[in-house]
Design a protein around this motif. Structure first.
Motif, PDB file in Angstrom:
ATOM      1  N   VAL A 192       0.854  -1.194   0.000  1.00  0.00           N
ATOM      2  CA  VAL A 192       0.000   0.000   0.000  1.00  0.00           C
ATOM      3  C   VAL A 192       0.883   1.235   0.000  1.00  0.00           C
ATOM      4  N   PHE A 193       0.636   2.098  -0.980  1.00  0.00           N
ATOM      5  CA  PHE A 193       1.378   3.352  -1.052  1.00  0.00           C
ATOM      6  C   PHE A 193       0.385   4.509  -0.971  1.00  0.00           C
ATOM      7  N   ASP A 194       0.631   5.415  -0.032  1.00  0.00           N
ATOM      8  CA  ASP A 194      -0.215   6.603   0.136  1.00  0.00           C
ATOM      9  C   ASP A 194       0.560   7.836  -0.255  1.00  0.00           C
ATOM     10  N   TYR A 195      -0.105   8.700  -0.999  1.00  0.00           N
ATOM     11  CA  TYR A 195       0.496   9.983  -1.400  1.00  0.00           C
ATOM     12  C   TYR A 195      -0.540  11.066  -1.143  1.00  0.00           C
ATOM     13  N   ARG A 196      -0.203  11.983  -0.209  1.00  0.00           N
ATOM     14  CA  ARG A 196      -1.168  13.012   0.189  1.00  0.00           C
ATOM     15  C   ARG A 196      -0.505  14.386   0.120  1.00  0.00           C
ATOM     16  N   PRO A 197      -0.401  14.931  -1.067  1.00  0.00           N
ATOM     17  CA  PRO A 197       0.237  16.250  -1.179  1.00  0.00           C
ATOM     18  C   PRO A 197      -0.606  17.369  -0.624  1.00  0.00           C
ATOM     19  N   SER A 198      -1.889  17.094  -0.360  1.00  0.00           N
ATOM     20  CA  SER A 198      -2.790  18.132   0.144  1.00  0.00           C
ATOM     21  C   SER A 198      -4.007  17.449   0.762  1.00  0.00           C
ATOM     22  N   PRO A 199      -4.651  18.092   1.728  1.00  0.00           N
ATOM     23  CA  PRO A 199      -5.915  17.533   2.237  1.00  0.00           C
ATOM     24  C   PRO A 199      -6.962  17.396   1.147  1.00  0.00           C
ATOM     25  N   GLU A 200      -6.784  18.142   0.039  1.00  0.00           N
ATOM     26  CA  GLU A 200      -7.757  18.085  -1.051  1.00  0.00           C
ATOM     27  C   GLU A 200      -7.442  16.979  -2.051  1.00  0.00           C
ATOM     28  N   TYR A 201      -6.341  16.286  -1.850  1.00  0.00           N
ATOM     29  CA  TYR A 201      -5.942  15.290  -2.841  1.00  0.00           C
ATOM     30  C   TYR A 201      -5.238  14.139  -2.126  1.00  0.00           C
ATOM     31  N   LYS A 202      -5.894  12.984  -2.076  1.00  0.00           N
ATOM     32  CA  LYS A 202      -5.313  11.822  -1.413  1.00  0.00           C
ATOM     33  C   LYS A 202      -5.293  10.660  -2.395  1.00  0.00           C
ATOM     34  N   MET A 203      -4.113  10.142  -2.625  1.00  0.00           N
ATOM     35  CA  MET A 203      -3.925   9.042  -3.566  1.00  0.00           C
ATOM     36  C   MET A 203      -3.487   7.798  -2.798  1.00  0.00           C
ATOM     37  N   ARG A 204      -4.081   6.672  -3.119  1.00  0.00           N
ATOM     38  CA  ARG A 204      -3.669   5.399  -2.516  1.00  0.00           C
ATOM     39  C   ARG A 204      -3.564   4.347  -3.605  1.00  0.00           C
ATOM     40  N   LEU A 205      -2.436   3.678  -3.660  1.00  0.00           N
ATOM     41  CA  LEU A 205      -2.228   2.561  -4.588  1.00  0.00           C
ATOM     42  C   LEU A 205      -2.158   1.285  -3.760  1.00  0.00           C
ATOM     43  N   THR A 206      -3.105   0.397  -4.005  1.00  0.00           N
ATOM     44  CA  THR A 206      -3.162  -0.869  -3.277  1.00  0.00           C
ATOM     45  C   THR A 206      -2.847  -2.002  -4.245  1.00  0.00           C
ATOM     46  N   VAL A 207      -1.771  -2.718  -3.980  1.00  0.00           N
ATOM     47  CA  VAL A 207      -1.336  -3.803  -4.850  1.00  0.00           C
ATOM     48  C   VAL A 207      -1.563  -5.121  -4.135  1.00  0.00           C
ATOM     49  N   LYS A 208      -2.471  -5.918  -4.651  1.00  0.00           N
ATOM     50  CA  LYS A 208      -2.691  -7.259  -4.121  1.00  0.00           C
ATOM     51  C   LYS A 208      -1.649  -8.197  -4.718  1.00  0.00           C
ATOM     52  N   THR A 209      -0.994  -8.950  -3.872  1.00  0.00           N
ATOM     53  CA  THR A 209       0.124  -9.758  -4.336  1.00  0.00           C
ATOM     54  C   THR A 209      -0.351 -11.069  -4.944  1.00  0.00           C
ATOM     55  N   GLY A 210       0.489 -11.616  -5.836  1.00  0.00           N
ATOM     56  CA  GLY A 210       0.206 -12.887  -6.479  1.00  0.00           C
ATOM     57  C   GLY A 210       1.037 -14.010  -5.904  1.00  0.00           C
ATOM     58  N   PRO A 211       0.904 -15.224  -6.462  1.00  0.00           N
ATOM     59  CA  PRO A 211       1.613 -16.396  -5.903  1.00  0.00           C
ATOM     60  C   PRO A 211       3.133 -16.332  -6.043  1.00  0.00           C
ATOM     61  N   SER A 212       3.656 -15.519  -6.949  1.00  0.00           N
ATOM     62  CA  SER A 212       5.119 -15.432  -7.119  1.00  0.00           C
ATOM     63  C   SER A 212       5.758 -14.372  -6.239  1.00  0.00           C
ATOM     64  N   TYR A 213       4.933 -13.675  -5.490  1.00  0.00           N
ATOM     65  CA  TYR A 213       5.423 -12.580  -4.647  1.00  0.00           C
ATOM     66  C   TYR A 213       6.019 -13.124  -3.349  1.00  0.00           C
ATOM     67  N   HIS A 214       7.189 -12.646  -2.992  1.00  0.00           N
ATOM     68  CA  HIS A 214       7.841 -13.057  -1.750  1.00  0.00           C
ATOM     69  C   HIS A 214       8.417 -11.824  -1.051  1.00  0.00           C
ATOM     70  N   THR A 215       8.470 -11.907   0.240  1.00  0.00           N
ATOM     71  CA  THR A 215       9.039 -10.787   1.009  1.00  0.00           C
ATOM     72  C   THR A 215      10.453 -11.079   1.498  1.00  0.00           C
ATOM     73  N   ASN A 216      10.989 -12.246   1.167  1.00  0.00           N
ATOM     74  CA  ASN A 216      12.346 -12.596   1.585  1.00  0.00           C
ATOM     75  C   ASN A 216      13.112 -13.210   0.420  1.00  0.00           C
ATOM     76  N   PRO A 217      13.834 -12.394  -0.327  1.00  0.00           N
ATOM     77  CA  PRO A 217      13.929 -10.933  -0.210  1.00  0.00           C
ATOM     78  C   PRO A 217      12.718 -10.269  -0.836  1.00  0.00           C
ATOM     79  N   PRO A 218      12.404  -9.062  -0.423  1.00  0.00           N
ATOM     80  CA  PRO A 218      11.236  -8.375  -0.962  1.00  0.00           C
ATOM     81  C   PRO A 218      11.463  -7.928  -2.395  1.00  0.00           C
ATOM     82  N   PRO A 219      10.396  -7.778  -3.162  1.00  0.00           N
ATOM     83  CA  PRO A 219      10.552  -7.295  -4.539  1.00  0.00           C
ATOM     84  C   PRO A 219      11.018  -5.843  -4.562  1.00  0.00           C
ATOM     85  N   GLN A 220      11.705  -5.493  -5.624  1.00  0.00           N
ATOM     86  CA  GLN A 220      12.094  -4.103  -5.850  1.00  0.00           C
ATOM     87  C   GLN A 220      10.914  -3.389  -6.511  1.00  0.00           C
ATOM     88  N   VAL A 221      10.588  -2.217  -5.993  1.00  0.00           N
ATOM     89  CA  VAL A 221       9.396  -1.500  -6.470  1.00  0.00           C
ATOM     90  C   VAL A 221       9.744  -0.030  -6.674  1.00  0.00           C
TER      91      VAL A 221
END
Length: 316
Positions: free
Chosen positions: A126-155
């Motif tokens: 989940v990435f949140d970007y809030r440059p202003s109270p009038e503008y809030k952006m959220r990117l939610t990425v649901k992971t797939g079966p190839s996704y691992h956190t050890n080591p984590p993916p480069q993003v």
């Protein structure tokens, strides 16, 4: 004037005015400082806090002049060394930011240009970007079966204008090891263009009148008038270390003139270096049958933008 007169002398009146102004200015600084720590970034609060800070500096100088005699006596006391030592220790502590200090700062949720927060776990990113109270952006990425956190993916997450030029990196990879070549190429081009413009002193001239060539992300994300804004794109490049597969780039176009709250990112392709003499260029190519696990890194990527701009205003 008699020494028994109740009317204050000029020097006393000046001391009172300076002391009261100092105390009231400090009150404003304290309140705005707390608000800036616990609330999302607000240019109004930050501007008020900063400008009042300059006023406070001037008042402190007058306060020192008014109390120069007792302050001089303090300089010859042991308290000077104690307070000096405490100040040095606190300065180093806050400057170096050891883990306990970072934890306290993390409570703010308002770091970095205040506005950005990235969280990763086994299920999603989940990435949140809030440059202003009038503008809030959220990117939610649901992971797939190839996704691992050890080591984590480069993003990497960044914005581009309609010409495909980098506007702003929202999230840089944790380690720039070359596993995200498309972002690295775009970012390097932006850095070079910015340096060239700074040499020519043309940044302001480029920024204001021509949003399509601006270096200022606010021209796109927070335009003065939605009708004058131009569409821009959000891009996500991701690569799982050790899977022997190239990175993949996902993207979505954002148009403040036709605002959408929910948008899904689409797979645009994989980056490949193109031959163009000695000049380095990278293009995006459609994935083919050679791609396997890379296609399962992401299940879906949803972009959510909350704006305080009505559709009628946006297309008016």
């Amino acid at each position: 004037m008699s020494k028994y007169s109740s009317k204050p002398q000029l020097g006393t009146l000046r001391r009172r005015v300076v002391s009261l102004l100092t105390a009231l200015t400090f009150l404003v600084l304290a309140v705005t400082g707390v608000i800036a720590f616990i609330q999302p970034f607000s240019i109004g609060i930050i501007g008020l806090h900063a400008l009042m800070g300059f006023i406070f500096i001037g008042l402190i100088a007058l306060h020192i002049l008014n109390n120069s005699r007792p302050l001089k006596s303090y300089l010859h006391s042991r308290a000077l060394w104690v307070t000096l030592a405490v100040t040095v220790v606190l300065t180093l502590l806050f400057w170096l930011q050891p883990p306990p200090v970072k934890t306290v700062l993390g409570w703010s949720g308002n770091l970095g240009p205040a506005m950005e927060r990235f969280e990763m776990n086994e299920d999603e990113m989940v990435f949140d970007y809030r440059p202003s109270p009038e503008y809030k952006m959220r990117l939610t990425v649901k992971t797939g079966p190839s996704y691992h956190t050890n080591p984590p993916p480069q993003v990497a997450i960044w914005l581009e204008n309609q010409g495909g030029y980098h506007i702003k990196t929202l999230l840089a990879p944790a380690n720039n090891t070359g596993e995200l070549p498309y972002w690295a190429f775009k970012h390097a081009g932006w850095e070079k263009a910015k340096r060239d413009a700074e040499k020519l002193g043309e940044i302001d001239a480029v920024s204001s009148p021509t949003p399509n060539g601006s270096f200022d992300p606010a021209d796109y994300v927070l335009p003065a008038a939605a009708k004058d804004s131009t569409p821009y794109s959000l891009l996500l490049e991701i690569n799982q270390p050790g899977d022997n597969q190239p990175s993949l780039v996902h993207t979505v176009e954002i148009d403040n003139r036709l605002p959408r709250t929910f948008q899904l990112l689409e797979l645009r392709g994989y980056p490949k270096r193109e031959a163009d003499g000695e000049k380095e260029t990278w293009g995006l190519y459609f994935v083919d049958e050679s791609f396997t696990s890379a296609l399962d890194l992401i299940d879906s990527a949803l972009l959510t933008i909350q704006r305080r701009i009505s559709s009628e205003q946006a297309i008016d």
